[in-house]
Scaffold this motif. Structure first.
Motif, PDB file in Angstrom:
ATOM      1  N   LEU A  67       0.838  -1.191   0.000  1.00  0.00           N
ATOM      2  CA  LEU A  67       0.000   0.000   0.000  1.00  0.00           C
ATOM      3  C   LEU A  67       0.879   1.248   0.000  1.00  0.00           C
ATOM      4  O   LEU A  67       1.634   1.484   0.953  1.00  0.00           O
ATOM      5  CB  LEU A  67      -0.917  -0.008   1.228  1.00  0.00           C
ATOM      6  CG  LEU A  67      -1.984   1.081   1.228  1.00  0.00           C
ATOM      7  CD1 LEU A  67      -3.011   0.829   0.136  1.00  0.00           C
ATOM      8  CD2 LEU A  67      -2.657   1.167   2.591  1.00  0.00           C
ATOM      9  N   HIS A  70      -3.309   5.862   1.214  1.00  0.00           N
ATOM     10  CA  HIS A  70      -4.731   5.575   1.375  1.00  0.00           C
ATOM     11  C   HIS A  70      -5.465   6.818   1.844  1.00  0.00           C
ATOM     12  O   HIS A  70      -4.868   7.756   2.376  1.00  0.00           O
ATOM     13  CB  HIS A  70      -4.921   4.440   2.386  1.00  0.00           C
ATOM     14  CG  HIS A  70      -4.327   4.730   3.740  1.00  0.00           C
ATOM     15  ND1 HIS A  70      -5.071   5.115   4.823  1.00  0.00           N
ATOM     16  CD2 HIS A  70      -3.032   4.720   4.158  1.00  0.00           C
ATOM     17  CE1 HIS A  70      -4.271   5.299   5.859  1.00  0.00           C
ATOM     18  NE2 HIS A  70      -3.031   5.084   5.480  1.00  0.00           N
ATOM     19  N   VAL A  88     -12.532   3.008   1.279  1.00  0.00           N
ATOM     20  CA  VAL A  88     -11.077   3.187   1.414  1.00  0.00           C
ATOM     21  C   VAL A  88     -10.460   3.344   0.020  1.00  0.00           C
ATOM     22  O   VAL A  88     -10.484   2.412  -0.791  1.00  0.00           O
ATOM     23  CB  VAL A  88     -10.414   2.016   2.155  1.00  0.00           C
ATOM     24  CG1 VAL A  88      -8.901   2.240   2.241  1.00  0.00           C
ATOM     25  CG2 VAL A  88     -11.008   1.847   3.553  1.00  0.00           C
ATOM     26  N   ALA A  90      -7.192   3.772  -2.282  1.00  0.00           N
ATOM     27  CA  ALA A  90      -5.846   3.233  -2.104  1.00  0.00           C
ATOM     28  C   ALA A  90      -5.007   3.415  -3.354  1.00  0.00           C
ATOM     29  O   ALA A  90      -5.527   3.413  -4.467  1.00  0.00           O
ATOM     30  CB  ALA A  90      -5.930   1.742  -1.766  1.00  0.00           C
ATOM     31  N   ASN A 103      -9.396   0.552  -4.764  1.00  0.00           N
ATOM     32  CA  ASN A 103     -10.032   0.532  -3.441  1.00  0.00           C
ATOM     33  C   ASN A 103      -9.433  -0.604  -2.623  1.00  0.00           C
ATOM     34  O   ASN A 103      -8.991  -1.618  -3.186  1.00  0.00           O
ATOM     35  CB  ASN A 103     -11.542   0.297  -3.539  1.00  0.00           C
ATOM     36  CG  ASN A 103     -12.287   1.457  -4.181  1.00  0.00           C
ATOM     37  OD1 ASN A 103     -13.259   1.243  -4.899  1.00  0.00           O
ATOM     38  ND2 ASN A 103     -11.843   2.680  -3.943  1.00  0.00           N
ATOM     39  N   VAL A 112      -5.800   0.507   8.352  1.00  0.00           N
ATOM     40  CA  VAL A 112      -5.069   0.669   7.101  1.00  0.00           C
ATOM     41  C   VAL A 112      -3.783   1.463   7.355  1.00  0.00           C
ATOM     42  O   VAL A 112      -3.823   2.524   7.973  1.00  0.00           O
ATOM     43  CB  VAL A 112      -5.939   1.397   6.050  1.00  0.00           C
ATOM     44  CG1 VAL A 112      -5.173   1.571   4.750  1.00  0.00           C
ATOM     45  CG2 VAL A 112      -7.236   0.627   5.809  1.00  0.00           C
TER      46      VAL A 112
ATOM     47  N   MET B 154      -4.497  11.537  -0.126  1.00  0.00           N
ATOM     48  CA  MET B 154      -3.655  10.352   0.050  1.00  0.00           C
ATOM     49  C   MET B 154      -2.180  10.726   0.175  1.00  0.00           C
ATOM     50  O   MET B 154      -1.435  10.058   0.895  1.00  0.00           O
ATOM     51  CB  MET B 154      -3.873   9.379  -1.106  1.00  0.00           C
ATOM     52  CG  MET B 154      -5.227   8.685  -1.042  1.00  0.00           C
ATOM     53  SD  MET B 154      -5.311   7.268  -2.152  1.00  0.00           S
ATOM     54  CE  MET B 154      -5.069   8.092  -3.696  1.00  0.00           C
TER      55      MET B 154
END
Lengths: 139, 390
Positions: A67, A70, A88, A90, A103, A112, B154
């Motif tokens: 990841l 996020h 979420v 991502a 996602n 997360v 993000m």
């Protein structure tokens, strides 16, 4: 207009992008890869970003990654999201070296974390289409 | 050795329309800004021989702005697009043009009118209800990546996860800038906010609240660039263009670079300061592109005001706000004052450089301005000062 009545937002694959969606329906993540230098790429390109070659082919990717970052979507801008928030968001760095915006599913938002190991999973759309998403790898 | 462009050009005119929910066309707003700037510079319209044009999300301007303005004897005319880096870029190309005799007075204008009466504020930026299109592109909306907010949220989240940057620290940027906006009669949002009010503002994409995101504004700003010699004879105090540079890259597809936490601003700022023959320590105020709170934080780091990862601690004591050690976005910025893309920082820098900022006037010896476009992809830096090169 309800979601079931307006399906204009559903992906309509062309001959160029069909391999991605066909692979998803087979439970696989398929991405473009340069046949000359081996650089993977996404989204669709006619020419390799790295070496400039036009020898781009579709190949099955490992479906594993980490990841990169996020976020938690708290407002619905898209018809599909109206009854599904929060979602979420991502960015996943797949092992082939491509960063995908996607996602993350099957996870509590509070759990997360950047760097967690993730793997591809699949979601169905109202027209029977399948799209890839990601979920945490459970050891 | 002094760079030949250090102080060769100067800003001689500034035109700003009213900004906010002003329901007029971008062409009309742009035209007004150009006329205001001509008057501000004290030149006749016939002396305007260069026009650089940039427009925002609704693409309300194009090359034909010169027709609306009735300009028949231009020596320079270009429509440009570098998103949020465009305003800084226009200043740069204008400075090079006046220094090399292509034109004498170049108007750099931005206008946009994304706010439509009866439509929600962010509609133009989130694409309204238009989804679909190419199958892979349609995935973006389907996953929830609509407009720029998700990507910047993000990016901020990665900074928080890697470096421990806190929501309070992001919030302090919004609080500091709102305090500045209270001193700016042009600002759209002037009521002070507290950190607690910041935390109570609605979520958009966590970690971003509404108050992490810039305003949406209709309006136009025009800046006129001329040679240093001519600016000294102008109606306004000259603001010299001391240094500039750009840096561009993309973040699409590949896992390198670490695009969320490192932008191309570092390359741009160091080269702009080198042209100005100045060091970062000599900068007395910053006007930084602030589409989001996080953009300010990452730009401060990329420019080298603090180490990578230490931006949160750098801003949390109110350093950027009124009375702080590094006055930043002294007009309230895009978060609180007005969102004219890269013209927001440039316009405030010109006002500050002239010493006309009233209550919010800060030390203006050396002002660094940033412009950012895309997801930290397109960057411009401009260094301005009321002092010419020594």
């Amino acid at each position: 207009m309800s979601q079931s009545e307006d399906e204009s937002w559903l992906p309509k694959p062309s001959s160029r992008t069909a391999p991605f969606f066909e692979a998803a329906s087979e439970g696989k993540l398929r991405l473009q890869c340069c046949d000359d230098c081996g650089t993977w790429t996404f989204p669709y390109r006619e020419r390799c970003q790295h070496c400039g070659s036009r020898s781009i082919v579709w190949r099955d990717a490992s479906g594993r990654g980490t990841l990169y970052s996020h976020g938690l979507l708290r407002r619905a801008y898209h018809p599909r999201h109206e009854d599904r928030l929060p979602i979420v968001l991502a960015q996943v760095d797949v092992t082939e070296g491509v960063r995908l915006s996607t996602n993350l599913v099957d996870v509590e938002p509070g759990a997360v974390k950047v760097g967690m190991e993730v793997e591809v999973a699949f979601e169905s759309l109202p027209d029977g289409g399948i799209i890839p998403v990601f979920r945490p790898v459970i050891d | 050795m002094n760079h030949p462009m250090n102080g060769a050009g100067a800003v001689s005119g500034l035109g700003m329309t009213e900004m906010g929910r002003v329901y007029r066309s971008a062409i009309d707003l742009a035209s007004e800004a150009v006329y205001l700037a001509i008057d501000d510079a004290g030149i006749d319209k016939s002396e305007l021989d260069g026009l650089l044009i940039n427009t925002g999300i609704t693409r309300g301007l194009d090359l034909h702005l010169h027709v609306a303005l009735g300009l028949q004897e231009l020596n320079l005319l270009t429509f440009m697009q570098g998103y949020g880096s465009s305003a800084g870029q226009m200043i740069q190309y204008a400075a090079m043009a006046v220094a090399n005799g292509l034109a004498k007075n170049v108007a750099c204008v931005f206008a946009d009118a994304p706010l439509v009466d009866g439509q929600r504020t962010g509609a133009s930026y989130s694409g309204g209800r238009r989804f679909g299109g190419d199958a892979l592109s349609s995935l973006h909306g389907l996953y929830g990546f609509t407009g720029a907010i998700p990507m910047f949220a993000m990016a901020a989240q990665r900074h928080m996860d890697l470096f421990g940057t806190t929501r309070d620290q992001l919030g302090q940027i919004a609080v500091s800038q709102r305090a500045w906006a209270g001193l700016n009669e042009r600002a759209t949002k002037r009521e002070p906010i507290t950190l607690s009010e910041y935390h109570d503002s609605p979520w958009v994409v966590e970690p971003f609240h509404v108050l992490d995101c810039c305003l949406v504004s209709n309006g136009a700003i025009c800046v006129i660039v001329t040679s240093a010699e001519q600016a000294r004879d102008g109606r306004q105090p000259p603001v010299y263009i001391r240094g500039f540079a750009q840096g561009h890259r993309h973040d699409t597809g590949q896992t390198v670079p670490d695009s969320a936490i490192r932008g191309p601003g570092s390359r741009s700022a160091s080269r702009a300061l080198a042209m100005a023959n100045a060091s970062l320590g000599e900068v007395t105020q910053c006007q930084l592109y602030d589409c989001y709170t996080y953009t300010v934080l990452v730009t401060l780091e990329d420019y080298g005001f603090c180490e990578k990862g230490e931006g949160g601690a750098f801003v949390e004591d109110g350093r950027l706000g009124p009375g702080g050690a590094l006055p930043t976005n002294t007009g309230g910025g895009e978060l609180s004052s007005y969102y004219m893309w890269g013209m927001t920082p440039i316009s405030e820098a010109v006002i500050q450089g002239r010493g006309q900022a009233g209550e919010r006037q800060s030390s203006n010896d050396l002002i660094i301005c940033s412009g950012n476009g895309g997801m930290l992809n397109y960057h411009s830096t401009v260094v301005l000062s009321p002092e010419t090169a020594s």
